[in-house]
Design an enzyme around this catalytic site. Sequence first.
Site, short mmCIF file in Angstrom:
data_model
loop_
_atom_site.label_atom_id
_atom_site.label_comp_id
_atom_site.label_asym_id
_atom_site.label_seq_id
_atom_site.Cartn_x
_atom_site.Cartn_y
_atom_site.Cartn_z
N TYR A 192 48.67 9.79 -21.88
CA TYR A 192 48.46 11.21 -21.66
C TYR A 192 49.79 12.07 -21.76
CZ TYR A 192 48.11 15.50 -18.80
OH TYR A 192 48.05 16.64 -18.35
N LYS A 210 50.71 14.85 -24.55
CA LYS A 210 50.92 16.08 -24.27
C LYS A 210 52.25 16.61 -24.72
CE LYS A 210 48.99 18.51 -21.39
NZ LYS A 210 48.09 19.59 -21.82
#
Length: 391
Positions: free
Chosen positions: A150, A154
């Site tokens: 994640y 990002k």
Amino acid sequence: MICEQLTKETVLITGGSGYFGYRLGCALHKKGVNVILFDVRKPAHDVPEGVKFMAGDVRCLSDIEKALNNVSCVFHSASYGMSGKEQLNRRLIEDVNVNGAENVIQACQRQGVPSLVYTSTCNVVFGGQIIKNGDESLPYLPLHLHPDHYSRTKSLAEMKVLEANGSTLEKGKGALSTCALRPAGIYGPGEQKHLPRIVNYIESGLFKFVYGDPDSLVQFVHVDNLVSAHILASEALKPDRRCIAAGQSYFISDGKPVNNFEFFRPLVESLGYRFPTIRLPISFVYFFAFLTEQIHFLVGRIYNFQPLLTRTEVYKTGVTHYFSTEKAKRELGYEAQQFNLGEVIDWFKSQGHGRKLRGNPIKYFAWDMIFVLLLVVVLLSWFPAVVTLSL
Ligand SMILES: NC(=O)c1ccc[n+]([C@@H]2O[C@H](COP(=O)([O-])OP(=O)(O)OC[C@H]3O[C@@H](n4cnc5c(N)ncnc54)[C@H](O)[C@@H]3O)[C@@H](O)[C@H]2O)c1
């Protein structure tokens, strides 16, 4: 006041049904802005009259393009894989976070949308190392050092958004201005990502220990502070503010570093539970999280259970990392309002949470036994590893 010039503009919020996106949409709507909430799912709450919900997927370029008619600013807040078992679905994480961001950029360029504000995360620079009062001059954490996909995705998405700053818009509409906001952990009443999970652990008797250095400090941001930072950032991308935010990133938090577990103490105690007195070494808990992830990797397809903790969560909660908001103050005019957990506690109580006088002693005893057993098993595997490493 900050939003007078936004009146009658139309903005689109990807992830507009999410906790933050919905609050941002409502705040902009109150200021007279036309708002489109773009999301794969409907908001859990009623959409105020005048706010439009559009079902769409950021993984699909044509979905976004169709939604961008006459839009002057996109807030790109949709994301996937931040916490819990979602964190382990690498393919979907990459698709939504990276391909989704590329699609949003391309759609803005094709449809002549001049402003794009990306909701990033402070994890783009953090991978478990101590950071005290870090600022935007910190380099990105090298991608391979991210313990979770994640944060890596990002980071990639933020880079792409900022690289797109100044790119040409089709239809002769000038250039795209972009910026990225890097929030700390978001909290507020009705938050659905972290707080219900924490309350669930508290109520089921699983919150039995804290870990890490008691002096370790992290940061949080109240959802309303983050909303105000986004509105200010969209203003600061405009020519009448000399596009001061264009191409820039900003750390956004409440400003006060705090120990992660102490932050949640009022929640635990107000719901009628005892705050844990056992403190475990962070390396031990990290090892436990590693084992949990391995087990999830092996059995996740058959039984997609919610890991108690992942390695990233251990770092995010137990290792000091906090950032200065000076740049956001100086360039955006951001001023964090002071909040506490009071309204969060009231929200949980209003949902019927809180210790019931007659709990189930057998259930608590069973959890205690499982906890002790797990502790022994992890200790037996962790201790030889630590001894071997220190030789
Ligand atoms: N919650 C935090 O503590 C935190 C911390 C730092 C950064 N952030 C970032 O802030 C933003 C908002 O976080 P949140 O807590 O409101 O998250 P959230 O999960 O409540 O909202 C995300 C929304 O994105 C939507 N979404 C997912 N995949 C999509 C897709 N393919 N197309 C369209 N929409 C899709 C989801 O349906 C959801 O409504 C995210 O970008 C997140 O990465 C959150």
